[in-house]
Design an enzyme around this catalytic site. Structure first.
Site, mmCIF file in Angstrom:
data_model
loop_
_atom_site.group_PDB
_atom_site.id
_atom_site.type_symbol
_atom_site.label_atom_id
_atom_site.label_comp_id
_atom_site.label_asym_id
_atom_site.label_seq_id
_atom_site.Cartn_x
_atom_site.Cartn_y
_atom_site.Cartn_z
ATOM 1 N N LYS A 59 0.712 -1.263 -0.070
ATOM 2 C CA LYS A 59 -0.049 -0.150 0.117
ATOM 3 C C LYS A 59 0.595 1.434 -0.010
ATOM 4 C CE LYS A 59 -4.071 -2.328 2.245
ATOM 5 N NZ LYS A 59 -4.954 -2.247 3.367
ATOM 6 N N ASN A 80 -4.970 1.966 -1.223
ATOM 7 C CA ASN A 80 -5.299 0.534 -1.702
ATOM 8 C C ASN A 80 -6.159 0.237 -2.748
ATOM 9 O OD1 ASN A 80 -7.828 1.560 -0.505
ATOM 10 N ND2 ASN A 80 -8.664 -0.364 0.072
ATOM 11 N N ASP A 95 -10.057 1.943 2.102
ATOM 12 C CA ASP A 95 -9.799 1.525 3.585
ATOM 13 C C ASP A 95 -10.496 2.828 4.265
ATOM 14 O OD1 ASP A 95 -8.843 -0.930 3.239
ATOM 15 O OD2 ASP A 95 -6.795 -0.173 3.294
ATOM 16 N N ALA A 122 -4.009 0.011 7.338
ATOM 17 C CA ALA A 122 -5.265 0.026 7.760
ATOM 18 C C ALA A 122 -5.349 0.888 9.050
ATOM 19 C CB ALA A 122 -5.597 -1.379 8.314
ATOM 20 N N LYS A 146 7.007 3.986 15.802
ATOM 21 C CA LYS A 146 6.055 4.131 14.724
ATOM 22 C C LYS A 146 4.547 4.890 15.066
ATOM 23 C CE LYS A 146 4.035 1.412 10.700
ATOM 24 N NZ LYS A 146 4.134 -0.001 10.232
#
Length: 245
Positions: A59, A80, A95, A122, A146
């Protein structure tokens, strides 16, 4: 004849071919564009396909290849759904559109709290959707760096992964069960994965009617995305049957 498909690796679990075929009664070909080398897959897409869904792990790579970005893709930095146009490849993120619709259907309202577990594609889509709906939104991830990067980019707060958290709406986007998963609780719980299940029967029983399967998210993103891919509205009820609702 226009061709469509899905780019990813692996794709043996994907419901997309069956869903797309049902959505248009087999009108168009839909292929698995599968393999470990994204560059090869991308060149195949450019030469052979009008549009394609993009799934893990590509993605973010597809986002970097696209020429035209919709606002949600610019924010999420992942796509996506890519469409070949005369002006170049246009990237969407269904998404985001799908999870936003799931949350609306679940009755969330501005001021509710949400926790997004996982900061992949996601997770970022869910975090932006929750924020755009006016929820007080937290993100958490096993890799703290992250989580911090995602929270900073979106303008949200980080919740420590090891600590309990109860919210109105919990969105679980990690594709497997983590240790002590029950430390994260929500009145409504949406699981992103649809081919596997991170929650066991005991946890599902505890959640009760507040549990929403990842099938609902995938269905909603499919309905939102297929019209963008083909320019033609899909058959919603035929598509729904593929997900066994």
């Amino acid at each position: 004849m226009d061709k469509f498909g899905i780019i990813g690796n692996p794709l043996n679990h994907s419901k997309s071919p069956a869903a797309f075929t049902a959505a248009y009664n087999g009108r168009w070909q839909f292929d698995l564009i599968e393999g470990p080398d994204f560059e090869i897959l991308w060149q195949r897409f450019l030469k052979e396909y009008k549009a394609a869904n993009v799934t893990a792990p590509y993605k973010e790579m597809a986002f970097r290849k696209a020429d035209i970005l919709t606002p949600e893709v610019e924010k999420i930095c992942a796509t996506n759904l890519v469409v070949n146009t005369p002006e170049g490849v246009k990237a969407y993120n269904s998404d985001y559109l799908g999870v936003k619709q799931v949350m609306i259907n679940a009755g969330v309202k501005a001021g509710d709290t949400a926790l997004i577990v996982g900061c992949g594609g996601a997770g970022k889509a869910a975090a932006f959707a929750a924020k755009d709906l006016g929820l007080k939104t937290y993100v958490t991830n096993r890799t703290e760096e992250k989580a911090l990067a995602t929270a900073s980019h979106i303008g949200l707060e980080v919740h420590p992964f090891s600590k309990p958290k109860s919210v109105d709406f919990l969105i679980y986007t990690i594709p497997e069960t983590i240790e002590d998963i029950t430390r994260f609780r929500g009145k409504t719980v949406l699981e992103a994965a649809y081919a596997t299940r991170a929650f066991n029967d005991e946890i599902l029983k505890a959640i009760g009617a507040g549990y929403i399967s990842g099938k609902e998210w995938h269905f909603q993103q499919a309905i939102a995305g297929y019209g963008l891919m083909t320019g033609t509205a899909p058959d919603i009820e035929a598509t729904r049957k593929v997900y066994n609702f």
